[in-house]
Design an enzyme around this catalytic site. Sequence first.
Site, PDB file in Angstrom:
ATOM      1  N   GLN B 257       0.831  -1.209   0.000  1.00 18.73           N
ATOM      2  CA  GLN B 257       0.000   0.000   0.000  1.00 18.73           C
ATOM      3  C   GLN B 257       0.856   1.245   0.000  1.00 18.73           C
ATOM      4  O   GLN B 257       0.591   2.196  -0.720  1.00 18.73           O
ATOM      5  CB  GLN B 257      -0.952   0.030   1.208  1.00 18.73           C
ATOM      6  CG  GLN B 257      -2.066  -0.981   1.097  1.00 18.73           C
ATOM      7  CD  GLN B 257      -2.764  -0.904  -0.244  1.00 18.73           C
ATOM      8  OE1 GLN B 257      -3.348   0.115  -0.576  1.00 18.73           O
ATOM      9  NE2 GLN B 257      -2.687  -1.961  -1.028  1.00 18.73           N
ATOM     10  N   HIS B 260       1.905   3.038  -3.160  1.00 17.82           N
ATOM     11  CA  HIS B 260       0.935   3.717  -4.027  1.00 17.82           C
ATOM     12  C   HIS B 260       1.038   5.236  -3.930  1.00 17.82           C
ATOM     13  O   HIS B 260       1.014   5.949  -4.925  1.00 17.82           O
ATOM     14  CB  HIS B 260      -0.499   3.334  -3.635  1.00 17.82           C
ATOM     15  CG  HIS B 260      -1.007   2.118  -4.341  1.00 17.82           C
ATOM     16  ND1 HIS B 260      -1.095   2.039  -5.704  1.00 17.82           N
ATOM     17  CD2 HIS B 260      -1.465   0.931  -3.869  1.00 17.82           C
ATOM     18  CE1 HIS B 260      -1.598   0.838  -6.043  1.00 17.82           C
ATOM     19  NE2 HIS B 260      -1.817   0.153  -4.944  1.00 17.82           N
ATOM     20  N   GLU B 325     -10.098  -0.738   3.884  1.00 14.63           N
ATOM     21  CA  GLU B 325     -10.398  -1.146   2.513  1.00 14.63           C
ATOM     22  C   GLU B 325     -10.020  -2.627   2.315  1.00 14.63           C
ATOM     23  O   GLU B 325     -10.819  -3.413   1.828  1.00 14.63           O
ATOM     24  CB  GLU B 325      -9.574  -0.252   1.566  1.00 14.63           C
ATOM     25  CG  GLU B 325      -9.795  -0.525   0.095  1.00 14.63           C
ATOM     26  CD  GLU B 325      -8.819   0.271  -0.771  1.00 14.63           C
ATOM     27  OE1 GLU B 325      -7.860   0.879  -0.224  1.00 14.63           O
ATOM     28  OE2 GLU B 325      -9.004   0.280  -2.002  1.00 14.63           O
ATOM     29  N   HIS B 326      -8.773  -2.965   2.698  1.00 18.96           N
ATOM     30  CA  HIS B 326      -8.285  -4.345   2.586  1.00 18.96           C
ATOM     31  C   HIS B 326      -7.943  -4.857   3.972  1.00 18.96           C
ATOM     32  O   HIS B 326      -7.274  -4.162   4.734  1.00 18.96           O
ATOM     33  CB  HIS B 326      -6.994  -4.411   1.762  1.00 18.96           C
ATOM     34  CG  HIS B 326      -7.086  -3.771   0.406  1.00 18.96           C
ATOM     35  ND1 HIS B 326      -6.601  -2.519   0.141  1.00 18.96           N
ATOM     36  CD2 HIS B 326      -7.591  -4.227  -0.763  1.00 18.96           C
ATOM     37  CE1 HIS B 326      -6.814  -2.222  -1.131  1.00 18.96           C
ATOM     38  NE2 HIS B 326      -7.419  -3.232  -1.711  1.00 18.96           N
ATOM     39  N   ASP B 359      -5.793  -7.702  -5.769  1.00 20.76           N
ATOM     40  CA  ASP B 359      -5.632  -6.574  -6.694  1.00 20.76           C
ATOM     41  C   ASP B 359      -5.715  -7.024  -8.146  1.00 20.76           C
ATOM     42  O   ASP B 359      -6.066  -6.230  -9.028  1.00 20.76           O
ATOM     43  CB  ASP B 359      -4.272  -5.896  -6.473  1.00 20.76           C
ATOM     44  CG  ASP B 359      -4.244  -5.090  -5.191  1.00 20.76           C
ATOM     45  OD1 ASP B 359      -5.329  -4.687  -4.730  1.00 20.76           O
ATOM     46  OD2 ASP B 359      -3.135  -4.875  -4.652  1.00 20.76           O
ATOM     47  N   HIS B 418     -54.830  10.998  -2.844  1.00 16.44           N
ATOM     48  CA  HIS B 418     -54.343   9.679  -2.441  1.00 16.44           C
ATOM     49  C   HIS B 418     -55.511   8.861  -1.881  1.00 16.44           C
ATOM     50  O   HIS B 418     -55.703   7.700  -2.248  1.00 16.44           O
ATOM     51  CB  HIS B 418     -53.271   9.796  -1.350  1.00 16.44           C
ATOM     52  CG  HIS B 418     -51.910  10.197  -1.855  1.00 16.44           C
ATOM     53  ND1 HIS B 418     -51.648  11.429  -2.368  1.00 16.44           N
ATOM     54  CD2 HIS B 418     -50.746   9.495  -1.924  1.00 16.44           C
ATOM     55  CE1 HIS B 418     -50.361  11.490  -2.723  1.00 16.44           C
ATOM     56  NE2 HIS B 418     -49.798  10.326  -2.462  1.00 16.44           N
TER      57      HIS B 418
END
Lengths: 428, 428
Positions: B257, B260, B325-326, B359, B418
């Site tokens: 990670q 990135h 996230e992971h 991934d 209605h």
Amino acid sequence: MRLLDARTPSFRDELMPLLARDEDTVGGIAAAVTDILAQVRARGDEAVRELTERFDGTDGSCGYRVSPEEIEEAVRVCSSEALDAIDLAAGRIEAYHARQLPEDVRWTDEIGTELGWRWTAIDAAGLYVPGGTAVYPSSVLMNALPAKIAGAERIVMVTPAKEGRLNPLVLAAAKRAGVTEIYKIGGAQAVAALAYGTKSIEPVDKIVGPGNAYVTEAKRQVFGRVGIDSIAGPSEITVIADEKADPRAIAADLLSQSEHDVLSQSVLITPSRELIERVEKEIGVQLHGHHREKIAREAIGKQGIAVLTEDLARAAEVANIVAPEHLELVTEDPDALLPLIKHAGAVFLGRYTPEAIGDYVGGPSHVLPTSRSARFSSGLSVYDFLKRMSVTGCSKKAFEKIGPAAARLADEEGLPSHAASVTLRLGK
Amino acid sequence: MRLLDARTPSFRDELMPLLARDEDTVGGIAAAVTDILAQVRARGDEAVRELTERFDGTDGSCGYRVSPEEIEEAVRVCSSEALDAIDLAAGRIEAYHARQLPEDVRWTDEIGTELGWRWTAIDAAGLYVPGGTAVYPSSVLMNALPAKIAGAERIVMVTPAKEGRLNPLVLAAAKRAGVTEIYKIGGAQAVAALAYGTKSIEPVDKIVGPGNAYVTEAKRQVFGRVGIDSIAGPSEITVIADEKADPRAIAADLLSQSEHDVLSQSVLITPSRELIERVEKEIGVQLHGHHREKIAREAIGKQGIAVLTEDLARAAEVANIVAPEHLELVTEDPDALLPLIKHAGAVFLGRYTPEAIGDYVGGPSHVLPTSRSARFSSGLSVYDFLKRMSVTGCSKKAFEKIGPAAARLADEEGLPSHAASVTLRLGK
């Protein structure tokens, strides 16, 4: 109602501008909301109290949480007929949404990888309930019960009170729906309190429910920190009807949207020119002495559309262009037409299912995509209060089989640690 | 990595600020994007061309659509190893998502109401693929294949080209994934073209895929007119590991990670102080001579966290606070831990499932909720390209049974049409 003929070549070009709704947020609202969010974020309860006293005149010296006694008192003043109707509606909404609860899935693929997904509930749901003149206890049920069925632990309702007073049937509906906390606050400040939390209000994970332009803009601005439901526009109905449809019933169905708001849209699509004429006449009759005549007359006049088609199949095609929030199929064999419908929030089948059934007691939530967003989104459901985590587990063998391709792609993308995390385990 | 001890009372207060990400949009970006959207809306292709020539230097005199010949040429220049890896990944992603396709449901309740729901695909999906230095063919597969499996007729990809050139493996992946149109445009102008349409680009119904701050803001601003996926932040990983975990493998996973982006977050949670120490050491070794050393070193230094817990059950609780996230469960019996996990985008089980498997080749989409949004949202799936319409059909008998409660609630809410739509059909 404006009459369009689907058999003319210019039909689509005439229809599309009539479906367009003004979607731009007024600039001043965005800036005002940004300021309110910042205030609540910085000063918490103090800011919420100042803003609530200013906008709603509701005294916050004892906090804004509604006490159990207030709720019991509210239930006491409601008529038993109203409470019975709420209970019938709630039971049916629960039964429908219980069927929606999805199951976890898990399998082992041909090379030995464990795959699947698991559903879990969000911890805390926030529910915005508008105050003001139009108060809808049914919306409390329709928003809160899917959250309850999904398994959210906290269901937190905020609603503005005018000088401290709330509608009793709203409180009774909240009790029946399992709402766990109620606060007498509204506007962007209530959205801010739910999103950021204050000393007296724990933050929630997702905020649902309709509101005015400030509330809508506040939801847009806090999106990302919390989840939100879709942006709700004016309500709409499309009715596909055959020549045997009862013009009185169809007129009432079309007006049941028009009476909401001057921007509400009603569309009749039919192969019967005679039906259009008879419905037009009947609308005139029913508007006479209507309790909300001014709103309904303006809406049906400016936003009403009647479309003449060659047959019912073409009517379904036109409905797909409209992508309506509510779609009635008032025909002899509605199930024959249903497979042709691609874009609609909720479909009502046959002569005995006016949209009002869906608004209150059908079972599905009446919180539905408006302004053609049924092209890409769905009505509120238990899915809105669940999320899905994917699960992957490689055996050593499976890993040896697919690992090299992962390492190769990591190399192609220039990510060495991605590749290393694979090759190290491959023993390379 | 910063070391926290989950056994201290101040732990949560120390952890939370470390998880917070800056979420505010810079004011200038919002205004610039509003202007770009207005230009494309008013002047269509002409505005797209002006902006694309200015920002990307890509000549638009022949339009921006990528021709079949360009795609074939791209496939020719890719290595067969890379193409094979793409094909293996695509096959596994297709197989996983095919299992996700939900079935329509229909039943008749105890009083004779037809109830259920139907799923239909969106007509056209738009896919934003970032250009620039980091180019990810895998993301094309992960975004486009769920749309293809869902049944979207058009899958429209936009991606900025620097002076007209695109990455060949991105084009090859697009071909393999069933993308139906590709345009060499990017930025807010590409989002505007997808949302509003131009003479040469038909509008889409939903836009997915990550992008820079302008792209993200543009998606936020067109939300409502089209659907969008969630707002993607910097990538993150959390690893729960026991004392038997291989420090080299864990270090690579954390760095996968960090490499990135300097804002990417890596979190290790373990009851083993020794593991933390060994992983720290191993990170130092692996950073040495790392191809993206500067980014990875800054990310792991500033955003890296190691949390010491009393046991694995507590580690699961901490992971639920992080809502990553992971999430890797690198333990002896990951399936024993899995039921304790409430909030995570994707879970990877055991010693042979590094996140890099997910991934590229695991099967589930790698487009996942970041910045703690796994508390309320899910990874990309076929559901993002489907919508669900509810179905309700009353028999005369069922209508007579539940109609009166609907009319009663309509009266309570002050909506006469209605009520009339029900009472007229009841013959009252």
